[in-house]
Design a protein around this motif. Structure first.
Motif, PDB file in Angstrom:
ATOM      1  N   UNK A  81      43.199  65.743 -11.888  1.00  0.00           N
ATOM      2  CA  UNK A  81      43.212  67.151 -11.513  1.00  0.00           C
ATOM      3  C   UNK A  81      41.801  67.676 -11.741  1.00  0.00           C
ATOM      4  N   UNK A  82      41.178  68.188 -10.696  1.00  0.00           N
ATOM      5  CA  UNK A  82      39.804  68.658 -10.827  1.00  0.00           C
ATOM      6  C   UNK A  82      39.743  70.181 -10.853  1.00  0.00           C
ATOM      7  N   UNK A  83      38.834  70.693 -11.682  1.00  0.00           N
ATOM      8  CA  UNK A  83      38.535  72.119 -11.736  1.00  0.00           C
ATOM      9  C   UNK A  83      37.286  72.332 -10.885  1.00  0.00           C
ATOM     10  N   UNK A  84      37.358  73.233  -9.932  1.00  0.00           N
ATOM     11  CA  UNK A  84      36.260  73.402  -8.986  1.00  0.00           C
ATOM     12  C   UNK A  84      36.032  74.872  -8.692  1.00  0.00           C
ATOM     13  N   UNK A  85      34.976  75.133  -7.922  1.00  0.00           N
ATOM     14  CA  UNK A  85      34.624  76.504  -7.539  1.00  0.00           C
ATOM     15  C   UNK A  85      34.691  76.634  -6.027  1.00  0.00           C
ATOM     16  N   UNK A  86      35.249  77.743  -5.577  1.00  0.00           N
ATOM     17  CA  UNK A  86      35.385  77.969  -4.141  1.00  0.00           C
ATOM     18  C   UNK A  86      34.048  78.200  -3.462  1.00  0.00           C
ATOM     19  N   UNK A  87      33.038  78.625  -4.235  1.00  0.00           N
ATOM     20  CA  UNK A  87      31.737  78.898  -3.626  1.00  0.00           C
ATOM     21  C   UNK A  87      30.870  77.651  -3.498  1.00  0.00           C
ATOM     22  N   UNK A  88      31.406  76.497  -3.901  1.00  0.00           N
ATOM     23  CA  UNK A  88      30.705  75.222  -3.724  1.00  0.00           C
ATOM     24  C   UNK A  88      31.629  74.242  -3.007  1.00  0.00           C
ATOM     25  N   UNK A  89      31.927  74.491  -1.731  1.00  0.00           N
ATOM     26  CA  UNK A  89      32.886  73.650  -1.010  1.00  0.00           C
ATOM     27  C   UNK A  89      32.442  72.203  -0.867  1.00  0.00           C
ATOM     28  N   UNK A  90      31.136  71.958  -0.935  1.00  0.00           N
ATOM     29  CA  UNK A  90      30.673  70.579  -0.840  1.00  0.00           C
ATOM     30  C   UNK A  90      31.205  69.716  -1.965  1.00  0.00           C
ATOM     31  N   UNK A  91      31.362  70.320  -3.154  1.00  0.00           N
ATOM     32  CA  UNK A  91      31.888  69.561  -4.285  1.00  0.00           C
ATOM     33  C   UNK A  91      33.347  69.177  -4.061  1.00  0.00           C
ATOM     34  N   UNK A  92      34.071  70.001  -3.300  1.00  0.00           N
ATOM     35  CA  UNK A  92      35.462  69.677  -3.003  1.00  0.00           C
ATOM     36  C   UNK A  92      35.556  68.461  -2.101  1.00  0.00           C
ATOM     37  N   UNK A  93      34.631  68.363  -1.157  1.00  0.00           N
ATOM     38  CA  UNK A  93      34.635  67.191  -0.287  1.00  0.00           C
ATOM     39  C   UNK A  93      34.367  65.921  -1.088  1.00  0.00           C
ATOM     40  N   UNK A  94      33.462  66.013  -2.056  1.00  0.00           N
ATOM     41  CA  UNK A  94      33.206  64.852  -2.902  1.00  0.00           C
ATOM     42  C   UNK A  94      34.431  64.525  -3.748  1.00  0.00           C
ATOM     43  N   UNK A  95      35.074  65.545  -4.266  1.00  0.00           N
ATOM     44  CA  UNK A  95      36.247  65.327  -5.099  1.00  0.00           C
ATOM     45  C   UNK A  95      37.386  64.705  -4.303  1.00  0.00           C
ATOM     46  N   UNK A  96      37.486  65.083  -3.035  1.00  0.00           N
ATOM     47  CA  UNK A  96      38.558  64.568  -2.193  1.00  0.00           C
ATOM     48  C   UNK A  96      38.489  63.044  -2.093  1.00  0.00           C
ATOM     49  N   UNK A  97      37.266  62.480  -2.132  1.00  0.00           N
ATOM     50  CA  UNK A  97      37.117  61.037  -2.031  1.00  0.00           C
ATOM     51  C   UNK A  97      37.585  60.319  -3.292  1.00  0.00           C
ATOM     52  N   UNK A  98      37.776  61.052  -4.395  1.00  0.00           N
ATOM     53  CA  UNK A  98      38.213  60.417  -5.629  1.00  0.00           C
ATOM     54  C   UNK A  98      39.733  60.286  -5.702  1.00  0.00           C
ATOM     55  N   UNK A  99      40.423  60.735  -4.678  1.00  0.00           N
ATOM     56  CA  UNK A  99      41.888  60.674  -4.635  1.00  0.00           C
ATOM     57  C   UNK A  99      42.535  61.541  -5.710  1.00  0.00           C
ATOM     58  N   UNK A 100      41.883  62.675  -6.026  1.00  0.00           N
ATOM     59  CA  UNK A 100      42.488  63.618  -6.972  1.00  0.00           C
ATOM     60  C   UNK A 100      43.781  64.161  -6.390  1.00  0.00           C
ATOM     61  N   UNK A 101      44.747  64.419  -7.250  1.00  0.00           N
ATOM     62  CA  UNK A 101      46.034  64.944  -6.799  1.00  0.00           C
ATOM     63  C   UNK A 101      46.087  66.464  -6.908  1.00  0.00           C
ATOM     64  N   UNK A 102      45.256  67.032  -7.794  1.00  0.00           N
ATOM     65  CA  UNK A 102      45.268  68.476  -7.984  1.00  0.00           C
ATOM     66  C   UNK A 102      43.881  69.081  -7.931  1.00  0.00           C
ATOM     67  N   UNK A 103      43.792  70.298  -7.379  1.00  0.00           N
ATOM     68  CA  UNK A 103      42.531  71.030  -7.261  1.00  0.00           C
ATOM     69  C   UNK A 103      42.778  72.463  -7.714  1.00  0.00           C
ATOM     70  N   UNK A 130      42.564  79.329  -2.569  1.00  0.00           N
ATOM     71  CA  UNK A 130      41.147  79.662  -2.396  1.00  0.00           C
ATOM     72  C   UNK A 130      40.316  78.406  -2.155  1.00  0.00           C
ATOM     73  N   UNK A 131      40.671  77.317  -2.821  1.00  0.00           N
ATOM     74  CA  UNK A 131      39.931  76.068  -2.637  1.00  0.00           C
ATOM     75  C   UNK A 131      40.265  75.435  -1.299  1.00  0.00           C
ATOM     76  N   UNK A 132      41.500  75.582  -0.858  1.00  0.00           N
ATOM     77  CA  UNK A 132      41.887  75.028   0.444  1.00  0.00           C
ATOM     78  C   UNK A 132      41.084  75.697   1.552  1.00  0.00           C
ATOM     79  N   UNK A 133      40.900  77.009   1.459  1.00  0.00           N
ATOM     80  CA  UNK A 133      40.117  77.737   2.452  1.00  0.00           C
ATOM     81  C   UNK A 133      38.667  77.285   2.434  1.00  0.00           C
ATOM     82  N   UNK A 134      38.125  77.104   1.235  1.00  0.00           N
ATOM     83  CA  UNK A 134      36.738  76.663   1.104  1.00  0.00           C
ATOM     84  C   UNK A 134      36.559  75.267   1.669  1.00  0.00           C
ATOM     85  N   UNK A 135      37.546  74.422   1.441  1.00  0.00           N
ATOM     86  CA  UNK A 135      37.464  73.060   1.955  1.00  0.00           C
ATOM     87  C   UNK A 135      37.440  73.051   3.481  1.00  0.00           C
TER      88      UNK A 135
END
Length: 203
Positions: A81-103, A130-135
């Motif tokens: 489960x990753x803790x992320x920020x909506x204002x840095x959507x690029x980090x979400x794309x990187x996290x997505x490659x790690x097969x995280x189950x929660x954001x 909010x993270x889904x929109x940023x992604x």
């Protein structure tokens, strides 16, 4: 009781987050530094591993992960489960490659984090709206996984020799990746490439 492993390189941050979770839910919480992440996950076999994407050292690990899991030694029963920020959507794309189950959005409430941990522990996916929109709005990352690996390590202060050893590359190959990063990001130099990439959330 749900076993939770909180990972962060800053002791005060991980201790505070662990204390918060203990007070908010029925959790058995252990916290650890990022360098001990894989070993702790393998030993503790937690139900959920919570990682802050702003944690020092995690950028290089995320870049290295590629299509593999961020914690390769962790058992399959330890979803991320990753803790992320909506204002840095690029980090979400990187996290997505790690097969995280929660954001979970770091600007959200503790109750939302508790709910997310419960969902992830039960094998369900959880993504903050909010993270889904940023992604969805994030621009594609122009760098390849290997280029991101090199850039993340440069941003951490590693030398060319250190990067070459860590990634099993020749020093000349590392320099070629650095040149490609500078060109693809439209940067004036490598320092500018780091600034651009950090602003976009790629490293």
């Amino acid at each position: 009781m749900t076993k939770v492993l909180v990972l962060h390189s800053v002791c005060l941050v991980r201790s505070a987050l662990a204390a918060l979770l203990r007070s908010e839910g029925d959790f058995e919480v252990t916290s650890a530094g990022w360098r001990a992440a894989a070993r702790q996950a393998e030993f503790l076999r937690p139900d959920v591993v919570v990682v802050d994407l702003d944690c020092p050292g995690v950028s290089a690990a995320l870049a290295d992960a590629g299509a593999d899991r961020l914690l390769p030694e962790a058992p399959d029963s330890s979803p991320l489960l990753v803790l992320a920020r909506a204002d840095l959507p690029g980090s979400l794309r990187r996290a997505f490659r790690t097969q995280a189950l929660g954001y979970v959005d770091k600007d959200g409430s503790p109750a939302r984090l508790v709910r997310a941990i419960g969902k992830v522990a039960g094998g369900e996916r959880f993504i903050d709206a909010t993270l889904a929109s940023a992604f969805m709005e994030a621009d594609p990352v122009p760098l390849s996984p290997r280029e991101l690996s090199v850039l993340a390590r440069v941003a951490e202060g590693d030398s060319i020799a250190e990067i070459a050893r860590a990634l099993h590359l020749a020093s000349g190959t590392v320099r070629n990746y650095m040149a490609a990063v500078t060109r693809k990001t439209g940067a004036r130099n490598l320092i500018d490439a780091i600034r651009i990439s950090r602003r976009a959330g790629w490293v």
